[in-house]
Design a protein around this motif. Structure first.
Motif, PDB file in Angstrom:
ATOM      1  N   GLY A  88       0.834  -1.207   0.000  1.00  8.93           N
ATOM      2  CA  GLY A  88       0.000   0.000   0.000  1.00  8.93           C
ATOM      3  C   GLY A  88       0.864   1.251   0.000  1.00  8.93           C
ATOM      4  N   THR A  89       0.215   2.402  -0.128  1.00  6.85           N
ATOM      5  CA  THR A  89       0.952   3.661  -0.244  1.00  6.85           C
ATOM      6  C   THR A  89       1.783   3.963   0.999  1.00  6.85           C
ATOM      7  N   ALA A  90       1.143   3.808   2.161  1.00  3.79           N
ATOM      8  CA  ALA A  90       1.858   4.123   3.394  1.00  3.79           C
ATOM      9  C   ALA A  90       3.062   3.205   3.544  1.00  3.79           C
ATOM     10  N   HIS A  92       4.596   1.740   1.100  1.00  4.81           N
ATOM     11  CA  HIS A  92       5.560   2.067   0.051  1.00  4.81           C
ATOM     12  C   HIS A  92       6.474   3.214   0.471  1.00  4.81           C
ATOM     13  N   VAL A  93       5.864   4.301   0.997  1.00  6.92           N
ATOM     14  CA  VAL A  93       6.723   5.431   1.364  1.00  6.92           C
ATOM     15  C   VAL A  93       7.579   5.124   2.597  1.00  6.92           C
ATOM     16  N   GLN A  94       7.231   4.075   3.320  1.00  7.05           N
ATOM     17  CA  GLN A  94       8.044   3.685   4.481  1.00  7.05           C
ATOM     18  C   GLN A  94       9.016   2.551   4.136  1.00  7.05           C
ATOM     19  N   ALA A 126      -2.418  -5.415  -1.948  1.00  4.00           N
ATOM     20  CA  ALA A 126      -2.613  -3.986  -2.189  1.00  4.00           C
ATOM     21  C   ALA A 126      -2.572  -3.162  -0.916  1.00  4.00           C
ATOM     22  N   CYS A 127      -3.286  -3.558   0.115  1.00  9.48           N
ATOM     23  CA  CYS A 127      -3.258  -2.810   1.368  1.00  9.48           C
ATOM     24  C   CYS A 127      -3.921  -3.656   2.441  1.00  9.48           C
ATOM     25  N   CYS A 131      -2.009   0.755   8.216  1.00  4.97           N
ATOM     26  CA  CYS A 131      -1.077   1.759   7.697  1.00  4.97           C
ATOM     27  C   CYS A 131      -0.237   2.434   8.781  1.00  4.97           C
ATOM     28  N   ALA A 134       3.141   0.734   9.237  1.00  2.97           N
ATOM     29  CA  ALA A 134       3.872   0.484   7.995  1.00  2.97           C
ATOM     30  C   ALA A 134       5.387   0.507   8.199  1.00  2.97           C
TER      31      ALA A 134
ATOM     32  N   ASP B 191      -8.664   1.148  -1.371  1.00  5.31           N
ATOM     33  CA  ASP B 191      -7.724   2.248  -1.470  1.00  5.31           C
ATOM     34  C   ASP B 191      -6.510   1.981  -0.610  1.00  5.31           C
ATOM     35  N   PRO B 192      -5.332   1.859  -1.221  1.00  9.86           N
ATOM     36  CA  PRO B 192      -4.172   1.690  -0.349  1.00  9.86           C
ATOM     37  C   PRO B 192      -3.965   2.964   0.476  1.00  9.86           C
ATOM     38  N   GLY B 193      -3.794   2.804   1.762  1.00 10.42           N
ATOM     39  CA  GLY B 193      -3.580   3.964   2.619  1.00 10.42           C
ATOM     40  C   GLY B 193      -4.818   4.430   3.345  1.00 10.42           C
ATOM     41  N   GLY B 350       1.852   7.240   6.724  1.00 11.65           N
ATOM     42  CA  GLY B 350       3.054   7.693   6.033  1.00 11.65           C
ATOM     43  C   GLY B 350       3.995   8.389   6.988  1.00 11.65           C
ATOM     44  N   GLN B 387      -0.742  12.850   0.001  1.00  8.38           N
ATOM     45  CA  GLN B 387      -1.476  12.162  -1.051  1.00  8.38           C
ATOM     46  C   GLN B 387      -2.872  11.886  -0.534  1.00  8.38           C
ATOM     47  N   VAL B 423      -1.894  10.135   3.016  1.00 12.52           N
ATOM     48  CA  VAL B 423      -0.553   9.596   3.195  1.00 12.52           C
ATOM     49  C   VAL B 423       0.438  10.751   3.083  1.00 12.52           C
ATOM     50  N   VAL B 424       1.111  11.005   4.189  1.00  9.34           N
ATOM     51  CA  VAL B 424       2.004  12.152   4.257  1.00  9.34           C
ATOM     52  C   VAL B 424       3.391  11.762   3.754  1.00  9.34           C
ATOM     53  N   MET B 425       3.969  12.651   2.967  1.00  8.39           N
ATOM     54  CA  MET B 425       5.291  12.381   2.408  1.00  8.39           C
ATOM     55  C   MET B 425       6.262  13.477   2.805  1.00  8.39           C
ATOM     56  N   ASP B 433       8.605   8.444  -8.178  1.00  5.23           N
ATOM     57  CA  ASP B 433       8.435   7.083  -7.685  1.00  5.23           C
ATOM     58  C   ASP B 433       7.008   6.878  -7.186  1.00  5.23           C
ATOM     59  N   PHE B 437       4.355   4.341  -8.594  1.00  3.54           N
ATOM     60  CA  PHE B 437       3.716   3.379  -7.688  1.00  3.54           C
ATOM     61  C   PHE B 437       2.214   3.280  -7.966  1.00  3.54           C
ATOM     62  N   PHE B 438       1.542   4.434  -8.081  1.00  2.96           N
ATOM     63  CA  PHE B 438       0.092   4.407  -8.306  1.00  2.96           C
ATOM     64  C   PHE B 438      -0.248   3.866  -9.687  1.00  2.96           C
ATOM     65  N   PHE B 441      -0.064   0.276  -9.669  1.00  2.00           N
ATOM     66  CA  PHE B 441      -1.254  -0.236  -8.979  1.00  2.00           C
ATOM     67  C   PHE B 441      -2.459  -0.307  -9.920  1.00  2.00           C
ATOM     68  N   GLU B 445      -4.663  -3.416 -11.471  1.00  2.00           N
ATOM     69  CA  GLU B 445      -6.062  -3.553 -11.073  1.00  2.00           C
ATOM     70  C   GLU B 445      -7.053  -3.210 -12.181  1.00  2.00           C
TER      71      GLU B 445
END
Lengths: 163, 589
Positions: A88-90, A92-94, A126-127, A131, A134, B191-193, B350, B387, B423-425, B433, B437-438, B441, B445
């Motif tokens: 998942g996104t979280a 991934h960024v971790q 996927a997730c 999160c 993560a 939804d991932p995240g 994140g 995000q 999701v905080v970056m 990247d 990634f998205f 995904f 899917e």
């Protein structure tokens, strides 16, 4: 596709007739039907699909069409422990990509494969919805969070020791 | 003296953080004390503090964080049995002195009203908190029209992300002719995240059941289906228990509370396909088919599950309903701004100090959510982007941190509200990247029905791959933009139509970073493996050999007690050496 194993029709009926009975006459049942076959065999076995499709009057191609559409179904048997690495996104960024790489390298298998000793199957998902912990992976039913590449290997080796 | 209750957070996030051994220990420690109740509750949202244990005693409540098998002994000995509160790890306190009190006080909890408070396996605890009062009110004293009008007046909009007025959706389904109708709950949270649906399903399943039954009454449906992800086993377990209990008490089934209204409910497990979050694909999946979307009209309100009129809402939407009926639409619409009323649950994850679930009134600036409630960015790093909206959403940069969280303002940035994942970056995240990634995904899917979505996203992924490898061309940006617009226009469903959003927003706000990759062959965030190098500072290296031992590909050489070197041609950029170096001599360039 050719069947690698041939089971007697007697054995098939013993294992599959209870499943057929559960769904006979109901509508919209392809997914739970496949799920039950997977529960019984550990995967969606070709011979089981062929048998059930005849009994239920759903074409085998439709059943395989559904089975290959959803991530939940596998056409191959899996190992004792299924490792689900969250992508998942979280995660991934971790840094879950490096966890996934390290695990694949350590086990010597790619995503979707099973180790030769049959202990681990590696999957990306996927997730997992955890999160805040993560990066995360699930081994069997257990979730392990806040992973680093070395920590993930330690965890897997603990499972291997348990056998 | 009131009874002492010890609560332990046993949502799947709590369990993942180690709540099970703590619970076992708690039970052993309190074995000879039947007067003390141990209650398993869902997630209260303070995921970063888990495992959590709360002690309720003499009308006061104290919550402890990061509880371990060892520290739970102290809590039991000193506080539960000794009556003396502990100061360490005190997270929340009914007196207001806990360290997390300020961030909880900023929230308004409508959806999460019971999460982390009641035991989801016990219907009585839900009823104690006015549970099923709304259903009782609806079936005994309201007409269907009054119910959907009340929901319409509240201003509630679909919390799955699209933001369509819920009351209007119900009205359409009500006006649709049909002897059989369906109420569907979209609990496929792919939804991932995002994990708010999971928390509500696990922590307060009756709120969903009640919301769905009220919807059934409003549209004239007798059948409900909860389409839930199979990846959420605890949610499914708790829902099953809740449905059984609701049946036993007569809140589900035939002739509910003697009103003549009947409503049954069952769970359909999803089988893992992101596209099934789209309502027409979800319907196909319920019918047992491949989850492929179809063109609308007909809308599900006219022709849904098995061709019958169907109303589909997200988990969070249903979780609002009973509260609105009980407190009135005016009370609900007091919160929010403009056309966005009520509250929204966000999943903070994140690079954020205090990740977890928060529920805030619509219109709160993103900055306030991230900094005041989420505690900002950890390790002294800089905020880069947030995000929102998952694969259909986009990245919101620092300049737009004061954007209020409401549907229209978020849309204006190029992102979407979505289901509420944030999701905080930080500066260590590469935006190319993230875009890649998205795209990978959605590429996985995509159901494959539309060529634009199936092939277009593949082409975009190839271009982004090339850019992250330092092989991008300046013309790639225009090519990406062209593809984005074609995919948006040419796709049938929301998945394809929104798939370009992460790329569009990163190009819009982070073009510099694209140019750094394309022109300078440099990844400013030092993430993209092909564009970074690991180097050992000979001045700092003490020759301990740890890095060489940890290198999986033998790329590091050197004599003991002498500076080591990395052979860049062999190095696979796994970063193990950097992690293992005790003196910080290894850096990434």
């Amino acid at each position: 596709m050719s069947s690698t194993t041939t089971a007697s029709s007697n054995e098939l009926s013993q294992r599959l007739d209870p499943i057929v009975q559960r769904y006979q006459g109901k509508k919209g049942i392809t997914i739970p039907l496949l799920a039950d076959i997977q529960k019984e065999y550990g995967y969606v076995a070709e011979e089981a699909v062929t048998y059930v499709s005849k009994k239920m009057d759903i074409s085998a191609s439709e059943m395989f069409g559904v089975a290959t559409f959803y991530a939940m179904f596998r056409l191959q048997p899996e190992g004792k422990y299924v490792i689900r690495i969250c992508r998942g996104t979280a995660c991934h960024v971790q840094g879950s990509a490096s966890v996934a790489e390290e695990v694949a390298r350590h086990l010597g298998i790619e995503e979707g494969e099973t180790t030769e000793d049959g202990i681990f199957t590696l999957q990306h998902v996927a997730c997992l919805g955890c999160c805040s912990l993560a990066p995360v992976m699930m081994v069997g039913d257990n979730v392990h969070g806040l992973l680093t590449p070395p920590k993930s290997i330690e965890i897997l080796e603990d499972y291997r020791k348990k056998g | 003296m009131s009874q002492t209750i010890v609560k332990i957070g046993m949502g799947s996030c709590g369990i993942a953080a180690g709540a099970r051994p703590v619970e076992a220990k708690l039970r052993t420690l309190l074995e000879g004390h039947p007067e003390i109740e141990i209650r398993k509750v869902g997630c209260i949202g303070l995921c970063f503090q888990e495992p959590l244990v709360e002690v309720e005693m003499d009308g006061k409540s104290t919550m402890y964080g990061h509880v371990t098998e060892e520290s739970v002994e102290d809590i039991v000995k000193e506080h539960v049995l000794g009556g003396k509160r502990l100061d360490q790890a005190l997270v929340l306190d009914s007196d207001g002195s806990g360290m997390e009190n300020p961030r909880m006080d900023k929230q308004v909890r409508i959806v999460l009203r019971n999460c982390g408070i009641i035991d989801p396996e016990k219907i009585d605890e839900y009823i104690e908190r006015e549970g099923y009062d709304a259903l009782k009110k609806v079936v005994s004293s309201m007409t269907s029209e009054q119910v959907y009008t009340e929901v319409l007046d509240s201003g509630l909009r679909g919390r799955g992300g699209a933001g369509f007025p819920t009351g209007l959706k119900w009205k359409f389904a009500n006006l649709s002719k049909g002897d059989e109708k369906y109420v569907v709950c979209n609990a496929d949270e792919g939804d991932p995240g995002a994990f708010m649906d999971r928390s509500v399903l696990e922590g307060d399943p009756h709120a969903i059941i009640e919301g769905m039954a009220i919807c059934g009454y409003a549209i004239g449906a007798n059948h409900g289906i909860i389409y839930c992800r199979a990846e959420y086993p605890l949610a499914i377990k708790n829902l099953n228990i809740a449905i059984e209990q609701a049946k036993e008490r007569g809140f589900l089934g035939d002739d509910i509370m003697g009103s003549g209204f009947s409503f049954d409910l069952k769970i359909k497990e999803g089988a893992g396909a992101f596209v099934c979050g789209e309502e027409t694909a979800l319907i196909a999946s319920i019918e047992g088919k491949r989850g492929m979307p179809r063109p609308r009209p007909p809308f599900p309100a006219q022709s849904g599950v098995f061709g019958k009129p169907t109303n589909i809402n997200n988990v969070e939407t249903y979780a609002n309903v009973a509260w609105i009926i009980r407190n009135g639409s005016k009370e609900f619409s007091k919160y929010g701004i403009g056309k966005s009323r009520g509250t929204k649950v966000f999943a903070l994850a994140g690079k954020i100090a205090k990740g977890g679930l928060v529920e805030v009134p619509m219109g709160m600036p993103i900055r306030e959510v991230i900094y005041d409630i989420g505690g900002g960015i950890p390790d002294g790093k800089e905020f880069k982007a947030v995000q929102m909206g998952g694969p259909s959403g986009g990245c919101i940069p620092k300049e737009l941190l004061d954007t209020p969280v409401d549907y229209e303002s978020i849309n204006a940035t190029g992102a979407i509200m979505g289901s509420g994942g944030m999701v905080v970056m930080d500066e260590g995240t590469c935006m190319i990247d993230v875009a890649r990634f998205f795209l990978s995904f959605v590429q996985n899917e995509s159901c494959g029905k539309c060529p634009f979505c199936r092939i277009g996203t593949k082409r975009m992924l190839e271009i982004l791959d090339r850019i992250t490898k330092g092989e991008g061309k300046e013309s790639d940006i225009d090519l990406l933009l062209e593809l984005c617009h074609q995919i948006k226009d040419g796709s049938l469903c929301g998945l394809g139509q929104t798939a370009p959003n992460p790329v569009l927003t990163t190009i819009k706000y982070f073009k510099d970073e694209y140019m750094a990759h394309i022109v300078d062959h440099r990844c400013p965030a030092t993430v993209c493996p092909s564009l970074i190098h690991y180097v050992i500072d000979p001045e700092k290296c003490i020759g301990c050999t740890k890095c060489a031992k940890n290198c999986p590909v033998d790329a590091i050489s050197g004599e003991i007690k002498k500076p080591h070197v990395i052979d860049d041609t062999i190095c696979i950029r796994c970063g193990k050496c950097k992690v293992s170096c005790p003196v910080g001599a290894i850096s990434v360039e």
